[in-house]
Design a protein around this motif. Structure first.
Motif, PDB file in Angstrom:
ATOM      1  N   GLU A 175       0.807  -1.210   0.000  1.00 25.28           N
ATOM      2  CA  GLU A 175       0.000   0.000   0.000  1.00 25.28           C
ATOM      3  C   GLU A 175       0.850   1.274   0.000  1.00 25.28           C
ATOM      4  OE1 GLU A 175      -3.096   0.351  -0.395  1.00 25.28           O
ATOM      5  OE2 GLU A 175      -3.043   2.512  -0.016  1.00 25.28           O
ATOM      6  N   ASP A 176       1.848   1.302   0.848  1.00 29.29           N
ATOM      7  CA  ASP A 176       2.709   2.477   0.940  1.00 29.29           C
ATOM      8  C   ASP A 176       3.467   2.695  -0.362  1.00 29.29           C
ATOM      9  OD1 ASP A 176       1.997   2.795   3.627  1.00 29.29           O
ATOM     10  OD2 ASP A 176       3.517   1.354   4.244  1.00 29.29           O
ATOM     11  N   LEU A 177       3.939   1.603  -0.928  1.00 31.45           N
ATOM     12  CA  LEU A 177       4.716   1.714  -2.154  1.00 31.45           C
ATOM     13  C   LEU A 177       3.847   2.226  -3.284  1.00 31.45           C
ATOM     14  CD1 LEU A 177       6.712  -1.613  -1.808  1.00 31.45           C
ATOM     15  CD2 LEU A 177       7.468   0.704  -1.246  1.00 31.45           C
ATOM     16  N   ARG A 178       2.628   1.737  -3.330  1.00 28.32           N
ATOM     17  CA  ARG A 178       1.719   2.176  -4.401  1.00 28.32           C
ATOM     18  C   ARG A 178       1.379   3.650  -4.242  1.00 28.32           C
ATOM     19  NH1 ARG A 178      -0.190  -1.549  -7.985  1.00 28.32           N
ATOM     20  NH2 ARG A 178       0.125  -3.745  -7.429  1.00 28.32           N
ATOM     21  N   GLN A 179       1.284   4.113  -3.037  1.00 30.80           N
ATOM     22  CA  GLN A 179       1.062   5.552  -2.854  1.00 30.80           C
ATOM     23  C   GLN A 179       2.238   6.346  -3.410  1.00 30.80           C
ATOM     24  OE1 GLN A 179      -0.043   6.802   1.044  1.00 30.80           O
ATOM     25  NE2 GLN A 179      -1.809   5.413   1.167  1.00 30.80           N
ATOM     26  N   GLY A 180       3.424   5.799  -3.180  1.00 25.58           N
ATOM     27  CA  GLY A 180       4.624   6.461  -3.701  1.00 25.58           C
ATOM     28  C   GLY A 180       4.627   6.516  -5.209  1.00 25.58           C
ATOM     29  N   ILE A 181       4.179   5.455  -5.835  1.00 23.67           N
ATOM     30  CA  ILE A 181       4.079   5.398  -7.294  1.00 23.67           C
ATOM     31  C   ILE A 181       3.071   6.424  -7.790  1.00 23.67           C
ATOM     32  CG2 ILE A 181       3.207   3.995  -9.219  1.00 23.67           C
ATOM     33  CD1 ILE A 181       4.368   1.523  -7.828  1.00 23.67           C
ATOM     34  N   GLU A 182       1.927   6.439  -7.156  1.00 24.10           N
ATOM     35  CA  GLU A 182       0.844   7.290  -7.635  1.00 24.10           C
ATOM     36  C   GLU A 182       1.130   8.772  -7.433  1.00 24.10           C
ATOM     37  OE1 GLU A 182      -2.814   5.401  -6.045  1.00 24.10           O
ATOM     38  OE2 GLU A 182      -1.695   3.562  -6.487  1.00 24.10           O
ATOM     39  N   LEU A 183       1.740   9.096  -6.308  1.00 22.92           N
ATOM     40  CA  LEU A 183       2.100  10.496  -6.085  1.00 22.92           C
ATOM     41  C   LEU A 183       3.025  10.988  -7.185  1.00 22.92           C
ATOM     42  CD1 LEU A 183       2.559  10.656  -2.218  1.00 22.92           C
ATOM     43  CD2 LEU A 183       1.006  12.045  -3.604  1.00 22.92           C
ATOM     44  N   LEU A 184       3.941  10.130  -7.570  1.00 26.29           N
ATOM     45  CA  LEU A 184       4.866  10.510  -8.637  1.00 26.29           C
ATOM     46  C   LEU A 184       4.108  10.723  -9.950  1.00 26.29           C
ATOM     47  CD1 LEU A 184       7.828  11.013  -9.192  1.00 26.29           C
ATOM     48  CD2 LEU A 184       8.137   8.572  -9.607  1.00 26.29           C
ATOM     49  N   GLY A 232       8.731  13.508   3.711  1.00 26.26           N
ATOM     50  CA  GLY A 232       9.017  14.721   2.947  1.00 26.26           C
ATOM     51  C   GLY A 232       8.712  14.541   1.474  1.00 26.26           C
ATOM     52  N   TYR A 233       9.110  13.422   0.935  1.00 24.31           N
ATOM     53  CA  TYR A 233       8.820  13.080  -0.457  1.00 24.31           C
ATOM     54  C   TYR A 233       7.331  13.193  -0.711  1.00 24.31           C
ATOM     55  CZ  TYR A 233       8.005   9.650  -4.295  1.00 24.31           C
ATOM     56  OH  TYR A 233       7.591   8.993  -5.433  1.00 24.31           O
ATOM     57  N   ARG A 234       6.555  12.601   0.160  1.00 25.64           N
ATOM     58  CA  ARG A 234       5.102  12.607  -0.002  1.00 25.64           C
ATOM     59  C   ARG A 234       4.528  14.013   0.095  1.00 25.64           C
ATOM     60  NH1 ARG A 234       3.171   7.163   2.043  1.00 25.64           N
ATOM     61  NH2 ARG A 234       1.635   8.221   3.320  1.00 25.64           N
ATOM     62  N   LYS A 235       4.994  14.749   1.066  1.00 23.10           N
ATOM     63  CA  LYS A 235       4.475  16.110   1.251  1.00 23.10           C
ATOM     64  C   LYS A 235       4.756  16.978   0.038  1.00 23.10           C
ATOM     65  CE  LYS A 235       4.749  17.069   6.209  1.00 23.10           C
ATOM     66  NZ  LYS A 235       5.700  17.668   7.160  1.00 23.10           N
ATOM     67  N   VAL A 236       5.993  16.936  -0.442  1.00 26.64           N
ATOM     68  CA  VAL A 236       6.354  17.814  -1.553  1.00 26.64           C
ATOM     69  C   VAL A 236       5.620  17.409  -2.828  1.00 26.64           C
ATOM     70  CG1 VAL A 236       8.223  18.639  -3.035  1.00 26.64           C
ATOM     71  CG2 VAL A 236       8.585  18.450  -0.574  1.00 26.64           C
ATOM     72  N   MET A 281      -5.926  12.576  -2.721  1.00 23.32           N
ATOM     73  CA  MET A 281      -5.738  11.994  -1.395  1.00 23.32           C
ATOM     74  C   MET A 281      -6.788  10.935  -1.097  1.00 23.32           C
ATOM     75  SD  MET A 281      -4.255  14.976   1.050  1.00 23.32           S
ATOM     76  CE  MET A 281      -5.563  16.149   0.724  1.00 23.32           C
ATOM     77  N   GLU A 282      -7.997  11.202  -1.545  1.00 23.98           N
ATOM     78  CA  GLU A 282      -9.052  10.198  -1.347  1.00 23.98           C
ATOM     79  C   GLU A 282      -8.702   8.902  -2.072  1.00 23.98           C
ATOM     80  OE1 GLU A 282     -12.763  11.917  -2.586  1.00 23.98           O
ATOM     81  OE2 GLU A 282     -12.444  13.584  -1.169  1.00 23.98           O
ATOM     82  N   ARG A 283      -8.186   9.066  -3.272  1.00 27.21           N
ATOM     83  CA  ARG A 283      -7.853   7.876  -4.058  1.00 27.21           C
ATOM     84  C   ARG A 283      -6.649   7.142  -3.481  1.00 27.21           C
ATOM     85  NH1 ARG A 283      -9.360  10.794  -9.288  1.00 27.21           N
ATOM     86  NH2 ARG A 283      -7.284  11.701  -9.243  1.00 27.21           N
ATOM     87  N   LEU A 284      -5.775   7.879  -2.816  1.00 22.98           N
ATOM     88  CA  LEU A 284      -4.552   7.254  -2.323  1.00 22.98           C
ATOM     89  C   LEU A 284      -4.816   6.277  -1.183  1.00 22.98           C
ATOM     90  CD1 LEU A 284      -1.840  10.040  -2.307  1.00 22.98           C
ATOM     91  CD2 LEU A 284      -2.025   8.088  -3.810  1.00 22.98           C
TER      92      LEU A 284
END
Lengths: 164, 164
Positions: free
Chosen positions: A16-25, B140-144, B158-161
């Motif tokens: 889950e955390d990794l996928r959030q990282g992918i999606e944020l990017l 920090g990565y996530r915030k930025v 954020m809802e989707r995440l």
DNA sequence: CATATATGTCAACATGGCTGACTTAAAATC
DNA sequence: GATTTTAAGTCAGCCATGTTGACATATATG
């Protein structure tokens, strides 16, 4: 939202955390390129032109092969875009000083203007994000993105990053 | 390198710092998509197929318009890719339950397999970067990155995440 | 002098964006 | 119940930008 606020232990790297990282990017990149793309379209250019103008502006006198190395595209791909930019007076090239086979690329006044207009939006976006996130977060952003880059590229990238 | 190690005050946002932020994003995205792109090419697919497979896998039962909303492309663009994936047995659609005009999209067994293969590399890459950078850096990565996303999109993103 | 390198160019092809026009089915509204 | 709006699909055509492969030219290098 939960994790974004609460802080979490990344040594427990849940999928889950990794996928959030992918999606944020994905989302960040999507929006990061949105406005410049719109400006470019009006001028009959595309994102590839932006990249070329950006990196020439950032590294005046860069050679064609150095540019190819950054962009990781074929010289035929670059050529089309570069010729276009030269033809329209945004970029010019001088014969290399050390090696006369090389072409040292530079932006014209017109090119500088375009570069500024295009990156203005992106610089503003980064500036806002940095300010909102704070100094520590910025450091984290940089560390993680650097870690995402291919290992064998990192050295080279870091050298290029210190422009001043 | 200097700044990456020394820590700096991002309230002094020098153009230099902002450009580093821009370039890190470029390089990271470039390398992030490199390997999956290679796998896709072998299958006769492209990056657009990856995005579609990814987001259907992440949101089983997602409708076509929801997918369009995430990808920000036209339905004609999506259609080409989606039809291709359906024709080759990676995706199937069921008629919407609430609204029978909708198509609820899902991955087949074959699609799940492909999705896993493609995102495996990216998850591994993120995992490594997270581990090397540490918990604070991840935050920090996530915030930025979240701050880089269009303001009016952030809520929705954020809802989707929060998938879990 | 022979070979390797930096650049440029031509041709052909694929992916994946886009616009515009139009259809169908179902839902929502008047 | 008739009309309008919405979700989805489709056809056609255009453009940007990536690819491969082949080949040319100028210059450096051994």
């Amino acid at each position: 939202m939960a994790d974004l606020k609460s802080g979490f232990n990344p040594l427990f790297l849940r999928e889950e955390d990794l996928r959030q990282g992918i999606e944020l990017l994905f989302y960040a990149y999507r929006d990061f390129t949105g406005r410049p793309d719109a400006i470019l379209t009006e001028l009959g250019f595309g994102r590839a032109h932006h990249r070329v103008v950006y990196f020439i502006g950032r590294n005046p006198g860069i050679t064609v092969s150095q540019l190819l190395d950054i962009l990781k595209v074929t010289k035929q791909s670059l050529s089309r875009v570069l010729s276009h930019l030269v033809a329209e007076g945004y970029v010019f090239s001088r014969t290399g000083t050390r090696d006369r086979r090389q072409r040292m690329l530079e932006l014209t006044e017109k090119g500088l203007e375009l570069e500024r207009k295009l990156s203005e939006n992106q610089r503003g976006r980064i500036a806002r994000a940095y300010r909102e996130a704070g100094a520590e977060a910025v450091e984290g952003y940089r560390k993680v993105l650097l870690g995402i880059i291919d290992e064998e590229e990192r050295e080279r990238v870091m050298e290029r990053l210190v422009g001043d």
